[in-house]
Write an enzyme that holds these catalytic residues in place. Structure first.
Site: not given
Length: 294
Positions: A95-97, A107, A205-206, A216
């Site tokens: 999620i840092r991206h 939850a 998006n790409l 990654r």
């Protein structure tokens, strides 16, 4: 009902649409939707200078040019949406991206399933002695790895047992003890270990996806996120093959070289002997350059 569409359709992607692609022990990736293909990138780029050419080899050449020269907007014309199941500790790294739209399993509203990640013995290794953020390449002895796995599994199972006890409900939401009120799901969840699985929808998006994959899918990335990225590379290859080929050529298998590094290479080509001491580069810069040139 007529299901004909005027949209661009990629047959190779249609074949895997909604199908779970297994990752790790309980994880998966599913392609839920997509927009555009290689032609959408070309179409957007050609708006800048008119109709241009239409032959496939020229389309491919244009995509190579765009990626090689770091153009971004044309690649933003393509979007893809994934459904991903992954361990919580990987989700926090992922999620840092901050360039995607994300909606995660809550939850607070729902009960997390009793599924947690356990690494394979060969992927259990000590802390790297040279890199503060990763493990050594050599795994621990088998008997030591088995002890580690036993601890991880025991802790995860105990935490889930206490999780349901705190809520006073089982995994299906049934009351365990009629005389016990239990606490809220939003509080009980804090007791779970980070190797439990979560799920989310992730739309990107790409252009931003390629940036994510460059980092990654790199050999230096943590194994548990790298295997997701590698599956996504296969998906990108099926979706936009020209772009994938250019990405592999100029990003994944290419290299950025500094001004000093370029000067060193020029000297080497001219026959001059260059060492770390005479290069004017730091030790790490020199090691990175020599690794590229091997």
């Amino acid at each position: 009902m007529n299901n004909a569409t005027k949209r661009v359709v990629v047959p190779a992607l249609e074949e895997i649409l909604y199908e779970p692609i297994k990752v790790l022990d309980h994880g998966f990736i599913r392609v839920i939707d997509y927009m555009g293909d290689d032609s959408a990138i070309v179409q957007a780029a050609r708006v800048s200078y008119g109709k241009g050419t239409k032959q496939l080899n020229q389309d491919k050449g244009l995509i190579n040019y765009l990626l090689r020269h770091y153009h971004t907007t044309p690649f933003e014309m393509c979007d893809i949406k994934f459904h991903i199941k992954l361990p919580i500790f990987i989700a926090r790294q992922w999620i840092r991206h901050r360039t995607a739209s994300v909606n995660e399993y809550s939850a607070r509203y729902s009960i997390l399933g009793n599924e947690f990640y356990l690494p394979e013995p060969q992927n259990i290794a000590p802390q790297s002695s040279t890199n503060k953020q990763c493990r050594e390449s050599d795994s621990l002895p088998k008997e030591v790895a088995e002890k580690v796995l036993n601890i991880l599994e025991e802790d995860a199972r105990n935490c889930y047992k206490h999780y349901t006890k705190l809520m006073n409900t089982d995994e299906e939401g049934n009351i365990i003890d009629d005389n016990n009120t239990g606490i809220a799901r939003e509080l009980a969840r804090m007791n779970l270990t980070l190797n439990y699985y979560t799920e989310w929808y992730w739309k990107i998006n790409l252009h931003n996806l390629l940036h994510f994959l460059r980092l990654r899918a790199d050999p230096h990335a943590q194994y548990e996120i790298r295997v997701y990225a590698e599956k996504m590379l296969d998906i990108v290859k099926a979706w936009v093959p020209f772009t994938y080929e250019a990405f592999e050529e100029y990003r994944m298998c290419g290299a950025n070289i500094s001004r000093k590094g370029l000067e060193v290479i020029k000297k080497m080509i001219s026959g001059e002997k260059v060492t770390h001491e005479t290069s004017g580069m730091t030790k790490r810069e020199w090691e990175e350059l020599t690794k590229i040139l091997k």
